[in-house]
Design an enzyme around this catalytic site. Sequence first.
Site, short mmCIF file in Angstrom:
data_model
loop_
_atom_site.label_atom_id
_atom_site.label_comp_id
_atom_site.label_asym_id
_atom_site.label_seq_id
_atom_site.Cartn_x
_atom_site.Cartn_y
_atom_site.Cartn_z
N ASP A 108 0.63 -1.09 -0.39
CA ASP A 108 0.30 -0.39 0.26
C ASP A 108 0.75 1.19 -0.19
O ASP A 108 0.46 2.34 0.13
CB ASP A 108 -0.92 -0.05 1.44
CG ASP A 108 -1.96 -1.18 0.82
OD1 ASP A 108 -2.63 -0.75 0.07
OD2 ASP A 108 -2.58 -1.33 1.84
N ASP A 169 -7.59 -4.56 -3.94
CA ASP A 169 -6.75 -2.80 -3.72
C ASP A 169 -5.37 -2.70 -4.33
O ASP A 169 -5.65 -1.47 -4.43
CB ASP A 169 -6.83 -2.67 -2.54
CG ASP A 169 -7.36 -3.39 -1.11
OD1 ASP A 169 -7.93 -4.67 -1.86
OD2 ASP A 169 -8.00 -3.05 -0.21
#
Length: 386
Positions: A108, A169
């Site tokens: 991320d 994601d």
Amino acid sequence: MTMITEADREWVMAEITKINQKMEWVREKSKDKIPYTTMGQGEHDDFRSSDRDMRMNEGINWWTNGFWGGMLWLLYHETKDERYAKIAEKSEIMLDQCFVDYYGLHHDVGFMWLPTAVADYRLTGSQDARRRGLHAASMLAGRFNPAGRFIRAWNSYGQNDNTGWAIIDCMMNLPLLYWASEETKDPRFRHIARMHANTVIENFVREDGSCEHIVEFDPENGGKVNTYGGQGYEKGSSWTRGQAWGLYGFTLSYIHTKEDAYLDTAKKIARYFILNIPDSGHIPIDFKQPAADDFEDSTAAAIAACGLIELARCTEKEEREFFLQAAVKMLKALSERRCNWSSDCDCILEKCSEAYHSRKHLHIIYGDYYYIEAMFKLADQDVFLW
Ligand code: GLY
């Protein structure tokens, strides 16, 4: 131009006034923090501190730690008020600790450094910020598994072996790689992003346009091993924030590459999402959660709306209108019933959710981030941070 009606433009401008008013005092109140959610009295918490469990990627390595800086850069772009930039720069410098820690980082890094360092570089030309963005992109590229052509999501903890795990994601982290290639003229980063996106088309996106949250691959030979429901209701279900990450993520891959397959995939996910929007305009945590559940996720609505507005900008006529109207419907539902503009709460969006099985609503910083981004997009006053 996004092309909304005059009445909708008035509504959007009124929302932007409220955003400006709220952010003026929230900015000062939270200037030394990196918030994730709110505590008991509606005050922002603080994820800079290392009293969180670092092995769980919490504390400074927490994946949402770029959104506070991102909100400040959006407001800086809107107002040209240097006070926003100063606080955003401070939060960007705090994130340098993650590079030192190394072990706490994960895929991320796109969510963390695109809205902070890369935004700073795009808006101010800061060379320190550019270096941070390229450093983060190199770390993301380093998580690529060539056997399975996927970017590994998380690290393994204890008995939990995540070596072969990729998650939907990550489509939102790929723009960090596209940016690095655009910036350095070195195609390596873009090649990795495209290989990962192609793997997602083959292994995550289902026939009906819904998406898996987690796919496990064999890290040695790349074979597909399993799928998991992850933060959604169950295996095979449709976690709405995951659908939104896929929708927006493929739209961004198209914007960066002009590859038709990414546009087609974004449209496919978008149509599935739109067909499942309830009449209320409020988005459940999972499109397949039991009908009796009233759990919602306002973040999914805000993220999907941003994706749909960008997708509308890539399409024409009826299709463009179809995507735009769905975005406006969800944003109006948030605006009318899920926004808190009072001084009792440091966050804006109500009824956000981390995961279906947490079974609770809370404020979440990226809900606010994407709501603000969506409003600036509708007003055509946005700055492209992805
Ligand atoms: N990227 C994790 C989440 O959306 O909760």
